[in-house]
Scaffold this motif. Structure first.
Motif, PDB file in Angstrom:
ATOM      1  N   VAL A   1       0.841  -1.203   0.000  1.00 25.30           N
ATOM      2  CA  VAL A   1       0.000   0.000   0.000  1.00 25.30           C
ATOM      3  C   VAL A   1       0.876   1.252   0.000  1.00 25.30           C
ATOM      4  CG1 VAL A   1      -2.073  -1.001   1.026  1.00 25.30           C
ATOM      5  CG2 VAL A   1      -0.222  -0.215   2.523  1.00 25.30           C
ATOM      6  N   GLY A   2       2.078   1.125  -0.583  1.00 25.03           N
ATOM      7  CA  GLY A   2       2.989   2.263  -0.603  1.00 25.03           C
ATOM      8  C   GLY A   2       3.546   2.525   0.780  1.00 25.03           C
ATOM      9  N   GLN A   3       3.693   3.814   1.117  1.00 24.13           N
ATOM     10  CA  GLN A   3       4.226   4.180   2.430  1.00 24.13           C
ATOM     11  C   GLN A   3       3.109   4.102   3.461  1.00 24.13           C
ATOM     12  OE1 GLN A   3       7.229   4.401   3.314  1.00 24.13           O
ATOM     13  NE2 GLN A   3       7.013   5.201   5.379  1.00 24.13           N
ATOM     14  N   GLY A   4       2.811   2.882   3.841  1.00 27.04           N
ATOM     15  CA  GLY A   4       1.744   2.623   4.795  1.00 27.04           C
ATOM     16  C   GLY A   4       1.823   1.185   5.234  1.00 27.04           C
ATOM     17  N   ASN A   5       0.739   0.723   5.833  1.00 25.04           N
ATOM     18  CA  ASN A   5       0.738  -0.656   6.331  1.00 25.04           C
ATOM     19  C   ASN A   5      -0.647  -1.261   6.207  1.00 25.04           C
ATOM     20  OD1 ASN A   5       2.312  -2.778   7.994  1.00 25.04           O
ATOM     21  ND2 ASN A   5       0.380  -2.593   9.100  1.00 25.04           N
ATOM     22  N   ALA A   6      -0.701  -2.512   5.745  1.00 22.62           N
ATOM     23  CA  ALA A   6      -1.940  -3.274   5.707  1.00 22.62           C
ATOM     24  C   ALA A   6      -1.579  -4.746   5.575  1.00 22.62           C
ATOM     25  CB  ALA A   6      -2.835  -2.847   4.541  1.00 22.62           C
ATOM     26  N   ALA A   7      -2.214  -5.590   6.384  1.00 28.68           N
ATOM     27  CA  ALA A   7      -1.944  -7.028   6.336  1.00 28.68           C
ATOM     28  C   ALA A   7      -3.259  -7.795   6.437  1.00 28.68           C
ATOM     29  CB  ALA A   7      -1.013  -7.445   7.474  1.00 28.68           C
ATOM     30  N   LEU A   8      -3.367  -8.830   5.629  1.00 29.33           N
ATOM     31  CA  LEU A   8      -4.558  -9.671   5.581  1.00 29.33           C
ATOM     32  C   LEU A   8      -4.218 -11.061   6.106  1.00 29.33           C
ATOM     33  CD1 LEU A   8      -7.415 -10.569   4.490  1.00 29.33           C
ATOM     34  CD2 LEU A   8      -6.259 -10.983   2.295  1.00 29.33           C
ATOM     35  N   VAL A   9      -5.034 -11.560   7.029  1.00 26.19           N
ATOM     36  CA  VAL A   9      -4.883 -12.915   7.555  1.00 26.19           C
ATOM     37  C   VAL A   9      -6.114 -13.717   7.156  1.00 26.19           C
ATOM     38  CG1 VAL A   9      -4.672 -14.359   9.611  1.00 26.19           C
ATOM     39  CG2 VAL A   9      -3.538 -12.116   9.528  1.00 26.19           C
ATOM     40  N   LYS A  10      -5.898 -14.897   6.557  1.00 22.77           N
ATOM     41  CA  LYS A  10      -7.000 -15.803   6.216  1.00 22.77           C
ATOM     42  C   LYS A  10      -6.703 -17.171   6.799  1.00 22.77           C
ATOM     43  CE  LYS A  10      -9.195 -15.865   2.368  1.00 22.77           C
ATOM     44  NZ  LYS A  10      -9.477 -16.121   0.931  1.00 22.77           N
ATOM     45  N   THR A  11      -7.602 -17.662   7.642  1.00 24.60           N
ATOM     46  CA  THR A  11      -7.414 -18.971   8.256  1.00 24.60           C
ATOM     47  C   THR A  11      -7.901 -20.062   7.297  1.00 24.60           C
ATOM     48  OG1 THR A  11      -9.602 -19.157   9.279  1.00 24.60           O
ATOM     49  CG2 THR A  11      -7.926 -17.873  10.468  1.00 24.60           C
ATOM     50  N   PRO A  12      -7.582 -21.325   7.584  1.00 25.97           N
ATOM     51  CA  PRO A  12      -8.059 -22.409   6.715  1.00 25.97           C
ATOM     52  C   PRO A  12      -9.572 -22.448   6.557  1.00 25.97           C
ATOM     53  CG  PRO A  12      -6.351 -23.221   8.184  1.00 25.97           C
ATOM     54  CD  PRO A  12      -6.677 -21.824   8.632  1.00 25.97           C
ATOM     55  N   GLU A  13     -10.302 -21.990   7.586  1.00 25.40           N
ATOM     56  CA  GLU A  13     -11.768 -21.995   7.530  1.00 25.40           C
ATOM     57  C   GLU A  13     -12.321 -20.771   6.804  1.00 25.40           C
ATOM     58  OE1 GLU A  13      -9.871 -23.898  10.748  1.00 25.40           O
ATOM     59  OE2 GLU A  13     -10.081 -21.733  10.471  1.00 25.40           O
ATOM     60  N   GLY A  14     -11.450 -19.825   6.467  1.00 29.55           N
ATOM     61  CA  GLY A  14     -11.899 -18.619   5.789  1.00 29.55           C
ATOM     62  C   GLY A  14     -12.151 -17.442   6.702  1.00 29.55           C
ATOM     63  N   SER A  15     -11.839 -17.562   7.988  1.00 26.91           N
ATOM     64  CA  SER A  15     -11.953 -16.408   8.887  1.00 26.91           C
ATOM     65  C   SER A  15     -10.906 -15.372   8.491  1.00 26.91           C
ATOM     66  CB  SER A  15     -11.738 -16.836  10.338  1.00 26.91           C
ATOM     67  OG  SER A  15     -12.762 -17.707  10.760  1.00 26.91           O
ATOM     68  N   VAL A  16     -11.293 -14.108   8.547  1.00 27.99           N
ATOM     69  CA  VAL A  16     -10.436 -13.030   8.046  1.00 27.99           C
ATOM     70  C   VAL A  16     -10.160 -11.986   9.120  1.00 27.99           C
ATOM     71  CG1 VAL A  16     -10.349 -11.063   6.444  1.00 27.99           C
ATOM     72  CG2 VAL A  16     -11.133 -13.300   5.641  1.00 27.99           C
ATOM     73  N   MET A  17      -8.907 -11.586   9.214  1.00 27.04           N
ATOM     74  CA  MET A  17      -8.518 -10.434  10.022  1.00 27.04           C
ATOM     75  C   MET A  17      -7.736  -9.482   9.126  1.00 27.04           C
ATOM     76  SD  MET A  17      -6.510 -10.127  13.691  1.00 27.04           S
ATOM     77  CE  MET A  17      -5.102 -11.150  13.253  1.00 27.04           C
ATOM     78  N   LEU A  18      -8.052  -8.209   9.213  1.00 31.14           N
ATOM     79  CA  LEU A  18      -7.310  -7.174   8.491  1.00 31.14           C
ATOM     80  C   LEU A  18      -6.629  -6.285   9.516  1.00 31.14           C
ATOM     81  CD1 LEU A  18      -6.643  -5.834   5.739  1.00 31.14           C
ATOM     82  CD2 LEU A  18      -8.672  -4.394   6.075  1.00 31.14           C
ATOM     83  N   ILE A  19      -5.327  -6.104   9.353  1.00 29.11           N
ATOM     84  CA  ILE A  19      -4.555  -5.266  10.270  1.00 29.11           C
ATOM     85  C   ILE A  19      -4.110  -4.023   9.511  1.00 29.11           C
ATOM     86  CG2 ILE A  19      -2.529  -5.141  11.773  1.00 29.11           C
ATOM     87  CD1 ILE A  19      -2.662  -8.229  11.910  1.00 29.11           C
ATOM     88  N   ASP A  20      -4.695  -2.891   9.871  1.00 29.46           N
ATOM     89  CA  ASP A  20      -4.431  -1.595   9.238  1.00 29.46           C
ATOM     90  C   ASP A  20      -4.939  -1.569   7.793  1.00 29.46           C
ATOM     91  OD1 ASP A  20      -3.423  -0.327  11.489  1.00 29.46           O
ATOM     92  OD2 ASP A  20      -1.367  -0.947  11.090  1.00 29.46           O
ATOM     93  N   SER A  21      -4.923  -0.371   7.208  1.00 32.99           N
ATOM     94  CA  SER A  21      -5.601  -0.212   5.913  1.00 32.99           C
ATOM     95  C   SER A  21      -4.885   0.733   4.957  1.00 32.99           C
ATOM     96  CB  SER A  21      -7.026   0.300   6.151  1.00 32.99           C
ATOM     97  OG  SER A  21      -6.988   1.556   6.838  1.00 32.99           O
ATOM     98  N   GLY A  22      -3.613   0.998   5.220  1.00 27.88           N
ATOM     99  CA  GLY A  22      -2.887   1.880   4.312  1.00 27.88           C
ATOM    100  C   GLY A  22      -3.427   3.299   4.312  1.00 27.88           C
TER     101      GLY A  22
END
Length: 302
Positions: free
Chosen positions: A60-81
């Motif tokens: 996301v350029g000079q920023g931060n964003a991370a996506l976590v996807k578990t085997p079951e499809g549960s999602v966590m998003l950490i920051d958004s750029g």
């Protein structure tokens, strides 16, 4: 022998023009759709395997964003750029099938970490938002609060030591231990994602003071991680040697923009990672970075 003449069709030309105009208007209204057609020519999409957890460090350029996807499809998003990168973020999340975000962690209220959040709320269902106990008087933060209120999702204030399930994974909040209202970076949420015996550590922009506080409260084992998302985009104000040795990662990811005005990552940080034999990936060099875990080991996916 003469070539056969092609009959001119005004209707055909008009149809082509109207089609091109429609595509342009759709791409303008929904930028990720336009990007989809462009990126399909050169994209490197990671093919997901059943039964494993994926962690995406999104460019996301000079920023931060991370996506976590578990085997079951549960999602966590950490920051958004940033606001500038919001269309890229939405496109990326859609590309990997995200529809619902179970936990949206906003580590601290700086624009390069929360700027894209309102666009996330517009395009995805968000069930829970986790934030530090700090506010900001910026327009960006005000817009964020309006978006959270409109979404009517649960708002959770980060509490260090708390553990939460995310599908077959879990995460533990390790910081902040103290709210420093004069330095938003030191208020960053720090969390360790656990999956089997593997771990991923996310540190926001937490600096030396926050690292020292956490080390004084938690044992080194609490920080152990296969992959570390380096604090503050690889700044020398974070990633002290004592903290990095506690984490003892195999890989470090630095989320930063090419030729950014801050000079991130700083050479001091890069030298420390080299000294400790930690392999470094950078979004300014590698683009979006993906790791996966089967619960026993972690590997680079692309």
């Amino acid at each position: 022998m003469f070539a056969k003449k092609t009959k001119f069709s005004f209707g055909g030309v008009l149809f082509a023009v109207l089609t091109a105009l429609a595509v342009f208007l759709v791409a303008y209204r929904f930028p990720w759709i336009g990007e989809y057609f462009i990126d399909k020519l050169s994209e490197n999409t990671v093919e997901e395997i059943d039964g494993v957890l994926y962690v995406h460090y999104i460019d996301v350029g000079q920023g931060n964003a991370a996506l976590v996807k578990t085997p079951e499809g549960s999602v966590m998003l950490i920051d958004s750029g940033t606001d500038e990168s919001k269309s890229d973020l939405v496109y990326y999340l859609r590309k990997y099938g995200v529809k619902t975000i179970e936990f949206f962690v906003l580590t601290h209220p700086h624009e390069d970490h929360i700027g894209g959040a309102p666009e996330v709320f517009k395009n995805f269902e968000v069930k829970n938002v986790i934030v530090p106990d700090i506010i900001s008087d910026t327009t960006t933060f005000s817009v964020l609060l309006d978006s959270i209120e409109s979404e009517e999702c649960a708002v959770i204030t980060a509490s260090y030591g708390s553990e939460t399930k995310l599908g077959s994974a879990s995460f533990k909040i390790l910081g902040p231990l103290q709210i420093d209202r004069d330095d938003l970076n030191e208020c960053s949420i720090v969390l360790r994602l656990n999956f089997g015996i593997t771990g991923f550590l996310f540190t926001g922009d937490a600096g030396e003071a926050s690292e020292e506080r956490m080390l004084s409260v938690f044992s080194n084992e609490e920080f152990k991680a296969d992959v570390l998302c380096a604090g503050h985009h690889g700044s020398s104000s974070s990633s002290t040697e004592a903290f990095i040795q506690a984490v003892s990662p195999k890989f470090a990811v630095i989320s930063c923009g090419a030729n950014n005005e801050h000079g991130h990552p700083h050479i001091k940080t890069l030298n420390l990672f080299q000294k400790l034999n930690i392999f470094v990936y950078r979004t300014d060099k590698n683009g979006s970075i993906v790791f996966y875990s089967n619960g026993n080991s972690v590997a680079y996916a692309g």
